[in-house]
Scaffold this active site. Structure first.
Site, PDB file in Angstrom:
ATOM      1  N   GLU A 240       3.058  68.911  81.418  1.00 13.36           N
ATOM      2  CA  GLU A 240       3.844  70.082  81.034  1.00 13.36           C
ATOM      3  C   GLU A 240       4.348  69.969  79.613  1.00 13.36           C
ATOM      4  O   GLU A 240       4.738  68.887  79.182  1.00 13.36           O
ATOM      5  CB  GLU A 240       5.098  70.059  81.913  1.00 13.36           C
ATOM      6  CG  GLU A 240       5.209  71.183  82.874  1.00 13.36           C
ATOM      7  CD  GLU A 240       6.486  71.043  83.698  1.00 13.36           C
ATOM      8  OE1 GLU A 240       6.416  70.380  84.749  1.00 13.36           O
ATOM      9  OE2 GLU A 240       7.518  71.596  83.290  1.00 13.36           O
TER      10      GLU A 240
ATOM     11  N   CYS B  11      12.774  69.841  84.475  1.00 12.25           N
ATOM     12  CA  CYS B  11      11.681  69.189  83.762  1.00 12.25           C
ATOM     13  C   CYS B  11      10.736  68.581  84.791  1.00 12.25           C
ATOM     14  O   CYS B  11      11.174  67.894  85.696  1.00 12.25           O
ATOM     15  CB  CYS B  11      12.216  68.060  82.878  1.00 12.25           C
ATOM     16  SG  CYS B  11      13.893  68.311  82.303  1.00 12.25           S
TER      17      CYS B  11
HETATM   18  N1  SAH Z   1      12.030  59.158  79.692  1.00 15.01           N
HETATM   19  C1  SAH Z   1      12.758  59.674  78.579  1.00 15.01           C
HETATM   20  C2  SAH Z   1      12.370  61.078  78.164  1.00 15.01           C
HETATM   21  C3  SAH Z   1      12.118  62.101  79.216  1.00 15.01           C
HETATM   22  S1  SAH Z   1      13.452  62.865  80.007  1.00 15.01           S
HETATM   23  C4  SAH Z   1      14.237  59.552  78.817  1.00 15.01           C
HETATM   24  O1  SAH Z   1      14.638  59.132  79.898  1.00 15.01           O
HETATM   25  O2  SAH Z   1      15.003  59.823  77.911  1.00 15.01           O
HETATM   26  C5  SAH Z   1      14.347  63.778  78.816  1.00 15.01           C
HETATM   27  C6  SAH Z   1      15.812  63.920  79.153  1.00 15.01           C
HETATM   28  O3  SAH Z   1      16.018  64.784  80.282  1.00 15.01           O
HETATM   29  C7  SAH Z   1      16.455  62.587  79.543  1.00 15.01           C
HETATM   30  O4  SAH Z   1      17.738  62.482  78.997  1.00 15.01           O
HETATM   31  C8  SAH Z   1      16.519  62.703  81.044  1.00 15.01           C
HETATM   32  O5  SAH Z   1      17.427  61.807  81.580  1.00 15.01           O
HETATM   33  C9  SAH Z   1      16.888  64.151  81.215  1.00 15.01           C
HETATM   34  N2  SAH Z   1      16.659  64.694  82.545  1.00 15.01           N
HETATM   35  C10 SAH Z   1      15.710  64.380  83.430  1.00 15.01           C
HETATM   36  N3  SAH Z   1      15.850  65.090  84.562  1.00 15.01           N
HETATM   37  C11 SAH Z   1      16.910  65.905  84.367  1.00 15.01           C
HETATM   38  C12 SAH Z   1      17.552  66.870  85.160  1.00 15.01           C
HETATM   39  N4  SAH Z   1      17.124  67.155  86.380  1.00 15.01           N
HETATM   40  N5  SAH Z   1      18.614  67.517  84.628  1.00 15.01           N
HETATM   41  C13 SAH Z   1      19.035  67.241  83.383  1.00 15.01           C
HETATM   42  N6  SAH Z   1      18.479  66.333  82.581  1.00 15.01           N
HETATM   43  C14 SAH Z   1      17.432  65.653  83.069  1.00 15.01           C
END
Ligand code: SAH
Length: 338
Positions: free
Chosen positions: A90, A331
């Site tokens: 995605e 996401c």
């Molecule tokens: N693996 C990396 C990048 C991908 S996630 C990381 O952990 O930073 C990108 C951001 O979205 C991260 O801060 C992650 O913790 C957050 N994230 C993932 N799922 C989420 C959700 N359901 N609600 C809000 N933020 C979320």
């Protein structure tokens, strides 16, 4: 098929030399690819016989668009791409006042296992190649006809778990013979792989770094982010400070607000203490709810309250705006549902 977007210019030069062509052909091809051509036939200054040979062996990019969702509210678009081997990724296109931004995935799936995140529910399928990272940006530019000025590596996957391909991607996109995107226009987000943070500071000091913090105590962070069992909060914060010493740049801490878990007064005060004196910025993210885990969002209004508190105490802070609310879904959700 050989993905031409997986080549640095130097690698492409070797590749065309192996095909018996002069080195300058590589620059010509590179130029066409990063000007956005979709087929070899559009590469007007290359000899017919060479184009035929290229067409047999290579592709100028390997993603197939499966789904495109467009927000009617703010121009946000979500894309689901299929890779050559059938895995899906995605990417998201967002419009901001200062330009267009694309959020790309770094892996098909993820093995970090964060509780609140939809991307890791099925585990890791595989790392994406540098070419697959490049193509998410280039294909979105081609499909939308819009110029992308910023790229955030915040989609599915842990970019530092795919460090080599991430590095190659940044170098390819930055090459002045190709897409020529400035290093400062990239942001990479990590869940906190401590050794790679230091490596990244040295390798790419101009790229923006975001660290997913999400908790201030090891108990809670380990509960929602298993990576904390490998690198705890004090190791992570020490490395974040070192990052700033090396790069002289601020770190963004992401903090997803989960009701009843990390949205209380004590957490907020401890957060203030934890980052006090650091060159940083806090990005509060009202949790995007994922039905599979039952966690609830603390809500935007609570986010604004916390943001106000932190700012009054001298900590730069923002609450992430929700773009494309009408095509929302957490996401990784598009990929999961497909
Ligand atoms: N693996 C990396 C990048 C991908 S996630 C990381 O952990 O930073 C990108 C951001 O979205 C991260 O801060 C992650 O913790 C957050 N994230 C993932 N799922 C989420 C959700 N359901 N609600 C809000 N933020 C979320």
């Amino acid at each position: 098929m050989i993905d031409l977007r997986n080549f640095t210019l130097a690698e492409l030069q070797d590749f065309v030399a192996d095909m018996g062509q002069p080195e300058f052909r590589a620059k010509q091809i590179y130029n066409w690819i990063y000007r956005g051509v979709k087929s070899f036939r559009e590469m007007k200054n290359l000899p017919e016989a060479f184009l035929n040979e290229l067409e047999k062996k290579c592709s100028p990019g390997t993603l197939t668009l499966e789904k495109r969702q467009m927000s009617k509210e703010d121009g946000t678009q979500k894309f689901l791409f299929v890779l050559e081997d059938g895995h899906k990724v995605e990417s998201v296109f967002m419009k901001y006042k200062y330009g267009n931004s694309v959020c790309i995935s770094s892996q098909a799936g993820c093995r970090m296992g964060c509780k609140f995140c939809a991307s890791g529910l099925l585990g890791l399928a595989r790392n994406l190649t540098a070419g697959e990272l490049v193509s998410q940006v280039m294909d979105i530019e081609n499909i939308t006809g819009e110029r992308v000025s910023r790229v955030v590596v915040m989609g599915t996957g842990e970019p530092f778990d795919n460090y080599e391909n991430l590095s190659k991607f940044l170098s390819i996109m930055n090459d002045s013979n190709g897409r020529n995107m400035g290093m400062r226009n990239f942001t990479v987000s990590t869940c906190g792989l401590v050794p790679e943070i230091e490596k990244f500071a040295k390798d790419f000091p101009q790229v923006n770094l975001a660290i997913s913090l999400h908790a201030v105590s090891d108990d809670i962070r380990s509960e929602i982010m298993p990576v904390n069992n490998r690198y705890n909060i004090s190791e992570l914060m020490a490395q974040a400070k070192k990052y700033t010493e090396i790069t002289h740049r601020r770190v963004t801490f992401e903090f997803a607000l989960i009701k009843g878990i990390n949205d209380d007064e004590d957490t907020v005060k401890a957060l203030e203490k934890l980052v006090s004196g650091m060159l940083c910025h806090i990005n509060l993210i009202p949790l995007n709810e994922v039905s599979e885990n039952g966690l609830k969002t603390a809500g935007r209004s609570r986010g604004l309250e916390i943001c106000g508190y932190l700012e009054r105490h001298g900590i730069p802070c923002t609450v992430r705006r929700q773009l494309g609310a009408d095509i929302s879904g957490a996401c990784g959700q598009l990929r999961l549902d497909s």
